[in-house]
Design a protein around this motif. Structure first.
Motif, PDB file in Angstrom:
ATOM      1  N   MET A  42      14.023 -16.711  -2.862  1.00  0.00           N
ATOM      2  CA  MET A  42      13.183 -15.528  -3.071  1.00  0.00           C
ATOM      3  C   MET A  42      11.985 -16.694  -1.807  1.00  0.00           C
ATOM      4  SD  MET A  42      10.358 -14.791  -6.316  1.00  0.00           S
ATOM      5  CE  MET A  42      11.746 -13.585  -6.672  1.00  0.00           C
ATOM      6  N   HIS A  43      10.730 -15.320  -1.422  1.00  0.00           N
ATOM      7  CA  HIS A  43      10.383 -16.373  -0.682  1.00  0.00           C
ATOM      8  C   HIS A  43       8.854 -16.995  -1.782  1.00  0.00           C
ATOM      9  CE1 HIS A  43       6.401 -16.802   1.856  1.00  0.00           C
ATOM     10  NE2 HIS A  43       7.043 -15.877   2.971  1.00  0.00           N
ATOM     11  N   PRO A  44       8.682 -18.521  -0.910  1.00  0.00           N
ATOM     12  CA  PRO A  44       8.080 -19.037  -2.120  1.00  0.00           C
ATOM     13  C   PRO A  44       6.767 -18.497  -2.259  1.00  0.00           C
ATOM     14  CG  PRO A  44       8.390 -19.956   0.053  1.00  0.00           C
ATOM     15  CD  PRO A  44       9.441 -18.549   0.097  1.00  0.00           C
ATOM     16  N   ASP A  75      12.306  -5.673   0.810  1.00  0.00           N
ATOM     17  CA  ASP A  75      11.913  -4.603   1.384  1.00  0.00           C
ATOM     18  C   ASP A  75      12.509  -3.796   0.495  1.00  0.00           C
ATOM     19  OD1 ASP A  75      12.118  -3.323   3.956  1.00  0.00           O
ATOM     20  OD2 ASP A  75      13.138  -3.944   4.818  1.00  0.00           O
ATOM     21  N   ILE A  76      11.650  -3.240   0.363  1.00  0.00           N
ATOM     22  CA  ILE A  76      12.312  -1.539  -0.422  1.00  0.00           C
ATOM     23  C   ILE A  76      11.863  -0.005   0.735  1.00  0.00           C
ATOM     24  CG2 ILE A  76      11.718  -0.372  -2.904  1.00  0.00           C
ATOM     25  CD1 ILE A  76      10.404  -2.557  -4.045  1.00  0.00           C
ATOM     26  N   ILE A 128       7.163   5.381  -5.015  1.00  0.00           N
ATOM     27  CA  ILE A 128       6.940   3.934  -3.762  1.00  0.00           C
ATOM     28  C   ILE A 128       6.672   5.595  -3.044  1.00  0.00           C
ATOM     29  CG2 ILE A 128       7.053   2.565  -1.862  1.00  0.00           C
ATOM     30  CD1 ILE A 128       9.192   1.095  -3.834  1.00  0.00           C
ATOM     31  N   GLU A 129       4.895   5.070  -2.529  1.00  0.00           N
ATOM     32  CA  GLU A 129       4.518   6.850  -1.368  1.00  0.00           C
ATOM     33  C   GLU A 129       4.334   5.892   0.091  1.00  0.00           C
ATOM     34  OE1 GLU A 129       0.621   7.322  -3.156  1.00  0.00           O
ATOM     35  OE2 GLU A 129       1.077   9.497  -3.290  1.00  0.00           O
ATOM     36  N   THR A 130       3.880   4.672  -0.052  1.00  0.00           N
ATOM     37  CA  THR A 130       3.867   4.041   1.611  1.00  0.00           C
ATOM     38  C   THR A 130       4.361   2.198   0.911  1.00  0.00           C
ATOM     39  OG1 THR A 130       1.531   3.124   0.675  1.00  0.00           O
ATOM     40  CG2 THR A 130       1.053   4.978   1.842  1.00  0.00           C
ATOM     41  N   LYS A 131       4.897   1.969   2.713  1.00  0.00           N
ATOM     42  CA  LYS A 131       4.544   0.243   2.276  1.00  0.00           C
ATOM     43  C   LYS A 131       4.025   0.153   3.446  1.00  0.00           C
ATOM     44  CE  LYS A 131       9.353  -0.858   3.873  1.00  0.00           C
ATOM     45  NZ  LYS A 131      10.785  -1.095   3.926  1.00  0.00           N
ATOM     46  N   GLY A 132       3.749  -1.106   3.395  1.00  0.00           N
ATOM     47  CA  GLY A 132       3.410  -2.241   5.124  1.00  0.00           C
ATOM     48  C   GLY A 132       3.410  -3.279   4.999  1.00  0.00           C
ATOM     49  N   GLU A 162       3.022 -11.824   5.828  1.00  0.00           N
ATOM     50  CA  GLU A 162       4.272 -11.802   5.691  1.00  0.00           C
ATOM     51  C   GLU A 162       5.040 -11.373   4.859  1.00  0.00           C
ATOM     52  OE1 GLU A 162       4.768 -16.098   6.880  1.00  0.00           O
ATOM     53  OE2 GLU A 162       3.711 -15.903   8.536  1.00  0.00           O
ATOM     54  N   MET A 163       4.470 -10.348   3.859  1.00  0.00           N
ATOM     55  CA  MET A 163       4.561 -10.132   2.907  1.00  0.00           C
ATOM     56  C   MET A 163       4.578  -8.007   2.687  1.00  0.00           C
ATOM     57  SD  MET A 163       5.534 -12.843   0.342  1.00  0.00           S
ATOM     58  CE  MET A 163       6.316 -12.029  -0.879  1.00  0.00           C
ATOM     59  N   PHE A 164       6.002  -7.570   1.964  1.00  0.00           N
ATOM     60  CA  PHE A 164       5.669  -6.205   1.651  1.00  0.00           C
ATOM     61  C   PHE A 164       5.223  -5.565   0.721  1.00  0.00           C
ATOM     62  CE2 PHE A 164       9.698  -7.348   3.832  1.00  0.00           C
ATOM     63  CZ  PHE A 164      10.492  -6.405   4.458  1.00  0.00           C
ATOM     64  N   GLN A 165       3.742  -5.104   1.152  1.00  0.00           N
ATOM     65  CA  GLN A 165       2.722  -4.316   0.441  1.00  0.00           C
ATOM     66  C   GLN A 165       3.446  -2.850  -0.103  1.00  0.00           C
ATOM     67  OE1 GLN A 165      -0.728  -4.408   2.060  1.00  0.00           O
ATOM     68  NE2 GLN A 165      -1.761  -3.259   0.236  1.00  0.00           N
ATOM     69  N   TYR A 166       3.091  -2.775  -1.148  1.00  0.00           N
ATOM     70  CA  TYR A 166       3.838  -0.636  -1.485  1.00  0.00           C
ATOM     71  C   TYR A 166       2.452  -0.066  -2.189  1.00  0.00           C
ATOM     72  CZ  TYR A 166       8.085  -2.462  -0.218  1.00  0.00           C
ATOM     73  OH  TYR A 166       9.211  -2.870   0.466  1.00  0.00           O
ATOM     74  N   ARG A 167       2.121   0.978  -2.197  1.00  0.00           N
ATOM     75  CA  ARG A 167       1.658   1.653  -2.884  1.00  0.00           C
ATOM     76  C   ARG A 167       2.311   2.818  -3.607  1.00  0.00           C
ATOM     77  NH1 ARG A 167      -0.919   6.308  -3.980  1.00  0.00           N
ATOM     78  NH2 ARG A 167      -3.695   5.588  -4.460  1.00  0.00           N
TER      79      ARG A 167
END
Length: 134
Positions: A1-3, A51-52, A77-81, A85-90
Motif C-alpha cells: 500500500m502506498h504510504p 488502479d481500479i 465509478i464514473e471517472t478516473k484520474g 501520484e494517486m488515483f482519483q475517482y468519482r
C-alpha cells in the motif's frame, strides 16, 4: 500500500472501498482504505492507491464510519484520474431514496464532528479538508 494512504486512512473518519456486485452477482471482497475528497447526495470523490478499472457492470460498496456510526453507500465509478501520484475517482451513487435522508443526516453529523485536522510530514505541513456538499 502506498504510504500516503496509510496516513490519510488513519483519520477520525474512515472510508473503505470493496466490490459489492459484478454483473448482478453479489461478491464478498476485502475492503481497502480510501481518502474521501468530496461527498454529495449523489456522488463521492476519493483517492486510492488501487488502479481500479472503470467497468459499468461492477458495483462498489463504500463504508464510511466514525467512532459512533457507519454508512454504507453503493455506486459505480464514473471517472478516473491522477492526483499527487494517486488515483482519483468519482463515483455516482445509486439512488437510495428510502435511505437518502438517513444517510445524508449521518454523513453530515460525521463531517461536522470532525475537528479540522492537520497531518504533518517532516517539515512540510499537509492540510486535509473534505468538500461537503450534503
Amino acid at each position: 500500500m502506498h504510504p500516503n494512504i496509510d496516513h490519510w486512512a488513519n483519520l477520525a473518519l474512515n472510508a473503505h472501498i470493496y466490490i459489492r456486485e459484478v454483473r448482478g452477482n453479489k461478491i464478498k471482497s476485502k475492503r481497502r482504505p480510501i481518502f474521501l475528497m468530496e461527498i454529495s447526495n449523489n456522488a463521492i470523490c476519493f483517492l486510492s492507491d488501487l488502479d481500479i478499472p472503470t467497468l459499468q457492470n461492477v458495483v462498489f460498496g463504500f463504508d464510511i464510519e466514525d467512532s459512533k456510526s457507519q454508512v454504507t453507500l453503493l455506486g459505480k465509478i464514473e471517472t478516473k484520474g491522477i492526483y499527487e501520484e494517486m488515483f482519483q475517482y468519482r463515483v455516482k451513487l445509486h439512488n437510495l431514496k428510502e435511505h437518502q435522508i438517513y444517510h445524508t443526516s449521518l454523513l453530515r453529523t460525521m463531517l461536522n464532528n470532525l475537528n479540522y485536522f492537520m497531518i504533518s510530514k517532516s517539515k512540510i505541513g499537509m492540510r486535509r479538508n473534505i468538500n461537503q456538499l450534503i
